[in-house]
Design an enzyme around this catalytic site. Structure first.
Site, mmCIF file in Angstrom:
data_model
loop_
_atom_site.group_PDB
_atom_site.id
_atom_site.type_symbol
_atom_site.label_atom_id
_atom_site.label_comp_id
_atom_site.label_asym_id
_atom_site.label_seq_id
_atom_site.Cartn_x
_atom_site.Cartn_y
_atom_site.Cartn_z
ATOM 1 N N HIS A 74 0.835 -1.212 0.000
ATOM 2 C CA HIS A 74 0.000 0.000 0.000
ATOM 3 C C HIS A 74 0.866 1.257 0.000
ATOM 4 O O HIS A 74 0.632 2.195 -0.774
ATOM 5 C CB HIS A 74 -0.910 -0.024 1.234
ATOM 6 C CG HIS A 74 -1.734 1.210 1.426
ATOM 7 N ND1 HIS A 74 -3.040 1.316 0.995
ATOM 8 C CD2 HIS A 74 -1.438 2.402 2.011
ATOM 9 C CE1 HIS A 74 -3.508 2.510 1.306
ATOM 10 N NE2 HIS A 74 -2.552 3.186 1.936
ATOM 11 N N GLU A 75 1.891 1.271 0.854
ATOM 12 C CA GLU A 75 2.768 2.446 0.942
ATOM 13 C C GLU A 75 3.624 2.596 -0.320
ATOM 14 O O GLU A 75 3.843 3.709 -0.807
ATOM 15 C CB GLU A 75 3.647 2.351 2.191
ATOM 16 C CG GLU A 75 2.886 2.245 3.499
ATOM 17 C CD GLU A 75 1.858 3.351 3.700
ATOM 18 O OE1 GLU A 75 2.013 4.445 3.127
ATOM 19 O OE2 GLU A 75 0.874 3.107 4.423
#
Length: 294
Positions: A143-144
Site C-alpha cells: 500500500h505504501e
C-alpha cells in the site's frame, strides 16, 4: 514538545524563505502587491511555497516527529525481510528503492513520504510488526509503495497549493470589500482594502472559514488516493492479503499520527462524517477491493 518545536521551526523557515522570494519579485519585476494581480501572486507564493517547502521537508520531519530509524544494515531477520519485501515491491512497481524505517509505537500503522519517487521513505510501527502476520505486513508495505508509485505526495501537495492560494486570495478580497464598505471608502486605499486592525481581523476570520471549506476538497482527494493505493497493493500482493490487513487495522484504535503525518498513514482518524476524514471508512475500502475496484 518535540513536535511543537519542529512545527514552529518549519513554519518559521517557510516565512523566511517566502519573504525573501517576495522581496526579490518586488525588486526585480516591480510587482504591486496592492493590486488584485499582485495579491494573486502573493497568494500563490505563500500557497504553493508553503506546500512545497513542507513537501521537501516531509521526510526529515517524519523521521524526527516519529523517531523513525532507517534500516541501514539489517540487525535481524525481521529487518532483513522488510528490506527484501520493499525491494521486490519497488521493482515490481518500477520505482527506486525507498528508505525503509521502523518507529516505536504501539499503534499498528505505517506511512510513506518524501519529495519524489527518488527520495522516498516507507516506515512501519513496531506495533504493526507485532500485531500483524507477514502476509498482512506485506500488504501494508505494498500500500505504501503504491502511494510512492502513484506520486501521491506530490499530487496532494499541488492540490494543497491550489487550495491555499485561493483561500489566501479570497480571504483578503472579501475582507477588503467589507473593510472598505465599513469605512465608506470604496475608492480609497489598495484594491483589496489592506491595512487596519479590522481588515486583518477579517482576513484571519475568512482564512479560517474558507480554510475549513477548502479542507473538504483536500480530504476528498486524500480519500481517493487511499482507494488507489489499496488497489495498487492488491495488484502487487493480491486482494486477499490487502483485505486481511485492513480487517486487522479495523480492530485497532484510530491513528495517533500528528496532523502533518496523518494523511500519509495507512489508517486515519475517525470523524463524525466521512467528509471530514482523510481516509475512507475501512469497510468501504474492503468493499471496493471485494468488488474488484482495482
Amino acid at each position: 514538545m518535540k513536535r511543537i518545536v519542529l512545527f514552529l521551526a518549519t513554519n518559521l523557515a517557510v516565512l523566511v524563505v517566502l519573504s525573501i522570494v517576495m522581496n526579490i519579485i518586488m525588486t526585480v519585476f516591480g510587482v504591486d502587491f496592492g493590486s488584485y494581480t499582485g495579491l494573486l501572486i502573493f497568494a500563490a507564493i505563500f500557497g504553493f511555497g508553503g506546500a512545497f517547502i513542507s513537501l521537501f521537508l516531509s521526510k526529515w520531519m517524519a523521521k524526527r516527529s516519529t523517531g523513525a530509524k532507517v534500516i541501514q544494515q539489517p540487525r535481524n531477520d525481521a529487518e532483513r525481510w522488510l528490506l527484501d519485501t520493499v525491494r521486490k515491491q519497488s521493482q515490481k512497481a518500477s520505482i527506486p528503492m525507498p528508505e525503509v524505517a521502523i518507529y516505536d509505537s504501539p499503534e499498528p500503522n505505517a506511512f510513506a513520504t518524501g519529495a519524489s519517487k527518488n527520495s522516498s521513505l516507507v516506515a512501519v510501527s513496531t506495533g504493526l510488526l507485532r500485531s500483524m502476520s507477514k502476509d498482512e505486513v506485506e500488504a501494508v508495505l505494498a500500500h505504501e509503495v503504491s502511494h510512492i508509485a502513484n506520486g501521491d505526495m506530490v499530487t496532494l501537495t499541488l492540490i494543497q497549493g491550489v487550495v491555499n492560494t485561493f483561500v489566501i486570495f479570497l480571504a483578503r478580497v472579501v475582507a477588503g470589500l467589507i473593510n472598505n464598505a465599513l469605512r465608506g471608502n470604496q475608492q480609497g486605499g489598495s484594491h483589496h482594502g489592506g491595512g487596519g486592525f479590522v481588515y486583518f481581523g477579517l482576513v484571519i476570520l475568512f482564512e479560517v472559514l474558507f480554510g475549513a471549506l477548502a479542507s473538504l476538497i483536500v480530504f476528498y482527494f486524500s480519500r481517493q488516493r487511499e482507494y488507489r493505493a489499496d488497489a495498487g497493493a492488491a495488484r502487487l500482493v493480491g486482494p486477499n492479503k490487502m483485505i486481511a490487513a485492513l480487517q486487522r487495522l479495523a480492530q485497532g484504535k484510530e491513528s495517533q499520527l500528528d496532523d502533518k503525518m496523518l494523511a500519509f498513514g495507512i489508517k486515519g482518524k475517525l470523524a463524525k462524517g466521512e467528509l471530514m476524514m482523510t481516509h475512507p471508512p475501512i469497510e468501504k475500502r474492503i468493499a471496493a477491493l471485494r468488488h474488484g475496484s482495482y
